[in-house]
Structures are given as C-alpha cells and as structure tokens.
Design an enzyme around this catalytic site. Structure first.
Site, mmCIF file in Angstrom:
data_model
loop_
_atom_site.group_PDB
_atom_site.id
_atom_site.type_symbol
_atom_site.label_atom_id
_atom_site.label_comp_id
_atom_site.label_asym_id
_atom_site.label_seq_id
_atom_site.Cartn_x
_atom_site.Cartn_y
_atom_site.Cartn_z
ATOM 1 N N HIS A 192 0.823 -1.222 0.000
ATOM 2 C CA HIS A 192 0.000 0.000 0.000
ATOM 3 C C HIS A 192 0.847 1.259 0.000
ATOM 4 C CE1 HIS A 192 -3.103 -2.949 0.720
ATOM 5 N NE2 HIS A 192 -3.824 -2.108 0.010
ATOM 6 N N GLU A 411 -9.855 -12.134 -4.924
ATOM 7 C CA GLU A 411 -8.481 -11.932 -4.444
ATOM 8 C C GLU A 411 -7.863 -13.224 -3.938
ATOM 9 O OE1 GLU A 411 -8.051 -7.674 -2.724
ATOM 10 O OE2 GLU A 411 -9.764 -8.567 -1.719
ATOM 11 N N ASN A 434 -3.498 -7.564 -6.885
ATOM 12 C CA ASN A 434 -2.419 -7.464 -5.894
ATOM 13 C C ASN A 434 -2.505 -8.632 -4.916
ATOM 14 O OD1 ASN A 434 -2.162 -4.973 -7.121
ATOM 15 N ND2 ASN A 434 -3.290 -3.894 -5.532
ATOM 16 N N CYS A 482 -9.110 -4.292 -10.701
ATOM 17 C CA CYS A 482 -8.831 -3.070 -9.940
ATOM 18 C C CYS A 482 -7.501 -3.134 -9.212
ATOM 19 C CB CYS A 482 -9.972 -2.748 -8.977
ATOM 20 S SG CYS A 482 -10.166 -3.969 -7.685
#
Ligand code: PEP
Ligand code: MG
Length: 548
Positions: A192, A411, A434, A482
């Site tokens: 992040h 995810e 991610n 995203c």
C-alpha cells in the site's frame, strides 16, 4: 539502460511509481524498541527530574514547527506540543520513577501507554487522540534516550525520503511538494505504500536492498527503472519528470471495443484527480483509507460525510465502493483485530464482519446515504471473499441496506476457481490482482525479496484472470480489474484481450493506459494475451506484448 552503464553506488529495487527525481536524502527513522523496565535508577529523584526538561524540549520543538506550518498541520502540532507537557501525564511518569523504581524512559512509556488506552476506551473524539499520545510518548522516549524520534522527520526543503518501509498512514500524509522521491529497503510492488506513492505522483523504488547500510547525503531516483544512485554529497533538488500521454477519456481499442477506464480512489483529492484525468468512473473506492488514523469506529454520520466527500466529484458516474478492507498491511486501529500468527491469512477484509455484522451494516447504511446525497451511481463490493456462500451473505446485507448493485472482489485462488458460482450470487466481480498474486504465489506482497513472484505478468496469475473473464462472458456479467496490474499500459491491453470489461487504476496511469490501449485492435491484444498465457516466465509474457 544496461547495468554496465549505470554509475557506481547504484542500488536496484523495484520501480513502483514512475518519474525521475534527485535531491538531498532525509532518513526516516525506524520505530524505537520499547524501553526496558530496568535496571532501577540509583537516584530516583534525579531520574524523575529529567522528565520535565525533556518534555519542555519536545514541546518547544513542536511549537517551533507549528510556527512555520499552516492550517490543520499547525493545529495538530500546537495540540501535540501541549500534550507533551500535560501535568497529569508527567506527574504519573515521575511517580512511576520514584515509587516503582522505573528508569525515566520506561516510566514515560508506561504512563503515556495507560493514558492512550484510557482515551481509546472513552470513544469518539477523545479516542482519536490516543494515537497522538503515542506519538508524544515516542518523542519523549527519544528525547530521554538521546535518539532520533521515529517516523518521517520534519522536512525543511525538497527531499528524497529513504526508509526501511513506511506505514500507509505515513505515506498518505506526505507532502508531494516536499517529497521528491521515496526509496524503501523493504516493500513490494503492490504494497500500500507503493500504491499511495503512485497516487501522489511521487517517484518510488521499493525493495532497494542495501540502501539502509549506506550513509548517503544525496540520491538520484528513477521510479520507472527501479534504480537509486546514492551519493556521499548532497544533490540539488530536481522534481519529478513524467512522460505525458494524450487520451480523450473514452477507453477503447483501436477498433472501438469498449473497456471502461476507471480511477482507484481513497480520498476526495484522489476523486478530483480521477475526474481531472477523465476517468469514466471509479472501479475501486478504498473506504478504509478514510479512517487509517481513527482510534474508534466512526459513527454513521461521520462515515456518510467522509464517503460523500469522495463521491461528490463522481455525481452521475459509476463508483464501486469497497467495504472496509483492513488487516495485514492496512491496520485499522479501531477494529482491534489483535495479534495473529499470519495476519495476511487472518481475519481481514470481509472476514472482520462475520463476527461483527453490525459493523458492516452501519457502513452499508452510510454508503447508501452518501450515494443518495451525491447522485453518484454507487455499487458496493466486498474484499477478501473466498466462497460463494460468503458472497451470498454479503449480497443479502448490501441489498437489505438499499444498495442494488452488488459485487465481490476476487483476491483468493478459491474465489477465482469458483468464478461461475460467485457470479450467480452477485452482479459483477472485480479482480484484485495485488492480493490474488500474493495468495496464488504464497508470497507476501510487502516482502521485497519476493517481488518477482508478485509480478502481475506471472502466467499463473494471467491464467486465473482468463478463467474469470470466460466465466463472466458465459454469465453475461462484468469482470473488472482493480489491482495495480491495470496501471501497466501493455498489461492493460493484455487484460482487455483476456476479456476484462473494465480497468481501474490510479488516476495518474489513465492517460498512458488509454493511449496505449487505443493503439491496437482487440484481435492484436487477444493474440498478445494468448502468447502471455502460454509464456513460461513473466519476462516472456511481457515480451509477447512489448514488441507491439
Ligand atoms: C488488490 O488486492 O488488488 C486490491 C485492489 O485491493 P488492495 O490493493 O487494496 O488490497
Ligand atoms: Mg486487496
């Protein structure tokens, strides 16, 4: 540039936010170890007498900083200065020295810790101050032990920050006018810290092994190449230079195949940047970024106001609001998740709500109210979903709160492998590349040494995405991306070729992604996607698209 032409003292890391910059180095100090409770001072009265002058020194320094700051920063600094000399705090610390025989640093540490806990338990505004007390605690301990206080020091001019790693809260507060570039020894491309650096437009290199072992005074940073040249002399500040691309605001391939290009946002400033960059909407509003510092759960009204401020610029445009995604590298103190042996595999994302559904319901109520207030076309989605059953649970609650369009993030490999079942429960899915990379490769996204496994060009990751896109086509439901993969221009084309229906990214990436996507027809991107799927390594996969 090849390695052999790079100047000596060049460190290689992973470039996570493009742009070149140079300037004097400012070191970010690690958090101090907790001061030890012993040995007991030989002269407790003299030891206790050290506390007030130290507090006075800390307070004076903060007041001097307040004198040169403005707005909110000035207020915070003045308040923190007052807190540093709070008589009840200092009295308690002195007592701990004289009565319990603690050394002064430990006494301050314990007294401030208790004070912070009391504030946190009070809730509301006072609870928000608990974090400030802990900041004061660390400053007092540093003063008493003659060490540097932790965190980002006060910047007196444009600087290159070098740190072991930075917490998202530290990164979010960086002033892009003063921070020329960011270099960390740890951290991965999807951490992040990297995401926030990109959104601020600050060139950044993470996983630059060995930088902490140097004593550099100046640095030249290339955030695209991932290189850091460290110099033992200071360097004239040069602010970031970025390559600019033109894009007209409509996401399309050369032959008119539409792919919505959206902005990832976490604040009103991000939302404005998204609109300025012609985003067609937002595919990811990270709501937890609104509350990284909150010590207590913000009430519905506070949440509504925070969300409305971010949604406002998107009135009439689609925005996918993600419910709180805390845990692992994004701790939200007010959730008090507690110690976990493996936080990335622990109670994070939607899982926090399974024991505390009321928390989720309050957030959904606030999101619905903010949507009605602003006129943004709001959908809602849940992070870290592993099963179709979890998707059903979330969708029912979201619809009960009046939010009609509901999705989930993919995810985890489990969610990707059961794409059809998930899509039966919700209106869309959005792939968080991610975390999907992190969990597919069992490679912590914050660990610099594993950055190659978290490379979004990994063929295994692309195969999961292809499976999801096929399921979306079959069920006639959108499958968006995203994660940070969407911000890589050629990968964006490949993801489109795989069948992604929207790409959401940090606003700064939109022009280059839009311009690159429009260079080739869909079929070319499909061929590149097929070649990337069949590649054996991320480098080979990238080469399949790079020659275009
Ligand atoms: C992701 O995991 O790809 C994602 C978009 O969510 P975050 O980066 O906030 O974990
Ligand atoms: Mg994620």
């Amino acid at each position: 540039m090849t390695t052999s032409t790079l100047p000596p003292n060049t460190h290689h890391g992973v470039g996570v936010s493009p742009g070149r910059a140079a300037g004097p180095v400012v070191w970010v100090h690690d958090r101090l170890p907790d001061p030890l409770p012993g040995p007991a001072p030989t002269d407790p009265a003299a030891e206790a007498a050290r506390i007030r002058p130290a507090a006075e020194a800390v307070s004076q320094r903060l007041l001097a900083r307040a004198g040169t700051a403005d707005g909110a920063a000035r207020e915070v600094l003045t308040m923190t200065a007052t807190m540093a000399t709070d008589p009840s705090l200092l009295g308690k610390a002195e007592q701990a020295v004289t009565e319990q025989g603690l050394p002064a640093p430990r006494a301050v540490f314990e007294a401030a810790g208790e004070f912070a806990e009391l504030l946190a338990a009070t809730g509301g505004y006072l609870a928000e101050r608990a974090r400030d007390v802990l900041d004061v605690r660390d400053r007092l301990v540093a003063e008493l032990t003659a060490t540097e206080p932790p965190g980002v020091p006060e910047l007196t001019g444009p600087s290159v920050l070098v740190a072991r790693d930075l917490a998202p809260a530290d990164t979010a507060e960086l002033d892009p006018r003063l921070v020329l570039a960011l270099v960390t020894e740890e951290g991965g491309p999807t951490s992040h810290t990297a995401i926030l650096a990109r959104s601020l437009g600050i060139p950044a290199v993470v996983a630059a092994r060995g930088v902490l072992a140097t004593n550099a005074a100046g640095a030249r940073v290339d955030g695209a190449a991932g290189t850091v040249e460290l110099l033992d002399r200071t360097v004239e500040p040069v602010a970031a230079t970025h390559d600019r691309a033109e894009w007209n605001g409509v996401g399309t391939t050369a032959d008119g195949h539409r792919v919505k290009l959206l902005a990832n946002i976490g604040s009103a400033a991000d939302a404005q940047a998204g609109i300025a960059a012609h985003a067609e909407g937002s595919g990811l509003f990270r709501t937890e970024f609104c509350f990284l510092d909150a010590a207590a759960e913000p009430d519905i009204e506070t949440q509504r106001n925070a969300y409305a401020a971010v949604l406002e610029p998107f009135a009439g445009k689609p925005v996918v609001v993600r419910t709180l995604d805390a845990g692992a590298d994004k701790p939200l103190p007010f959730l008090a998740i507690g110690e976990e042996p493996n936080p990335a595999l622990g109670v994070r994302g939607l899982r926090v709500a399974f024991d505390r559904p009321d928390l989720l319901d309050r957030q959904l109520t606030a999101i619905a109210a903010a949507a009605a207030q602003t006129g943004a076309e709001v959908s809602v989605m849940a992070p870290m979903v592993a099963t179709a059953q979890e998707a059903t649970w979330f969708a029912e609650r979201a619809r009960a709160a009046g939010l009609e369009r509901v999705g989930v993030m993919v995810e985890t490999p489990a969610a990707a492998l059961t794409a059809e079942a998930l899509l039966d429960e919700v209106d869309f899915v959005s792939i968080g590349t991610n975390d999907l990379a992190q969990y597919t490769f069992a490679a912590d996204r914050m660990t610099g040494a594993l950055a190659t496994l978290n490379n979004p060009w990994q063929p295994a990751l692309l195969r999961l995405i292809a499976h999801l896109a096929r399921a979306g086509l079959e069920k006639a439901k959108p499958v968006g991306i995203c994660g940070e993969a969407a911000a890589d221009p050629h990968l964006a084309g490949v993801l489109t070729g795989l069948g992604a229906t929207s790409l959401s990214m940090n606003p700064k990436a939109l022009p280059t992604v839009g311009a690159t996507l429009a260079k080739h027809p869909l079929q070319t991107w499909q061929e590149a996607a097929q070649a990337a799927l069949e590649a054996r390594t991320p480098t080979e996969a990238r080469q399949a698209a790079d020659h275009l």
